[in-house]
Scaffold this motif. Structure first.
Motif, PDB file in Angstrom:
ATOM      1  N   ALA A  28      -6.864   5.580   2.938  1.00 20.85           N
ATOM      2  CA  ALA A  28      -5.720   4.678   3.094  1.00 20.85           C
ATOM      3  C   ALA A  28      -4.919   4.585   1.793  1.00 20.85           C
ATOM      4  O   ALA A  28      -3.672   4.569   1.817  1.00 20.85           O
ATOM      5  CB  ALA A  28      -6.189   3.292   3.534  1.00 20.85           C
ATOM      6  N   ASP A 119       0.301  -3.180   1.566  1.00 21.88           N
ATOM      7  CA  ASP A 119      -0.261  -2.617   2.797  1.00 21.88           C
ATOM      8  C   ASP A 119      -1.370  -3.511   3.341  1.00 21.88           C
ATOM      9  O   ASP A 119      -2.454  -3.589   2.761  1.00 21.88           O
ATOM     10  CB  ASP A 119      -0.796  -1.209   2.503  1.00 21.88           C
ATOM     11  CG  ASP A 119      -1.200  -0.453   3.747  1.00 21.88           C
ATOM     12  OD1 ASP A 119      -1.728  -1.074   4.697  1.00 21.88           O
ATOM     13  OD2 ASP A 119      -1.014   0.778   3.764  1.00 21.88           O
ATOM     14  N   ASP A 121      -3.373  -3.090   5.810  1.00 26.53           N
ATOM     15  CA  ASP A 121      -4.606  -2.362   6.148  1.00 26.53           C
ATOM     16  C   ASP A 121      -5.481  -2.192   4.913  1.00 26.53           C
ATOM     17  O   ASP A 121      -6.705  -2.337   4.980  1.00 26.53           O
ATOM     18  CB  ASP A 121      -4.278  -0.994   6.749  1.00 26.53           C
ATOM     19  CG  ASP A 121      -3.695  -1.096   8.146  1.00 26.53           C
ATOM     20  OD1 ASP A 121      -3.965  -2.102   8.837  1.00 26.53           O
ATOM     21  OD2 ASP A 121      -2.967  -0.170   8.540  1.00 26.53           O
TER      22      ASP A 121
END
Length: 135
Positions: A28, A119, A121
């Protein structure tokens, strides 16, 4: 790798789970950094070009300690030699130190902090790692 020591087995399992979580987080982070890089430098044309940037460009250098740490866990878990509870605990402590977001810290800490901010996530995965390392 298994042991007759239940505490050591527990730590080894924790390291396996941490490794999986760190791999997802690392991916990620790489994806997020790629987007940021492309906004400044234009589109990366291929996965090979991206790989070359990840291993050689200063932009991605802050991620290398995480990559190296994942390899260190892999080597530890694959060791043919007996491992100790102390060694497993040291790796977990090393993870606690390495995976620390901070707006005023090292390059890794600052970049990690920024990635968490931009972000959701990554923020979620970071919280998951923190939770894994808290116990």
């Amino acid at each position: 790798m298994t042991s007759t020591d239940p505490l050591l087995n527990s730590r080894l399992q924790r390291l396996r789970e941490l490794r999986q979580t760190l791999l997802r987080l690392h991916k990620a982070l790489l994806d997020s950094e790629r987007i940021e890089y492309e906004q400044f430098h234009g589109r990366i044309k291929s996965n090979n070009e991206f790989f070359q940037l990840v291993i050689g460009d200063e932009w991605f250098s802050w991620l290398r300690p995480i990559s190296q740490f994942i390899v260190q866990i892999d080597e530890f878990l694959a060791s043919k030699e007996p491992v100790t509870l102390n060694e497993a605990n040291q790796l977990l402590e090393q993870a606690r130190v390495l995976i620390q977001p901070c707006s005023e810290g090292t390059k890794l800490e600052k970049q990690y902090y920024r990635a968490i901010q931009r972000d959701p996530d990554i923020a979620f995965m970071s919280a998951e790692v923190t939770k894994m390392l808290a116990t």
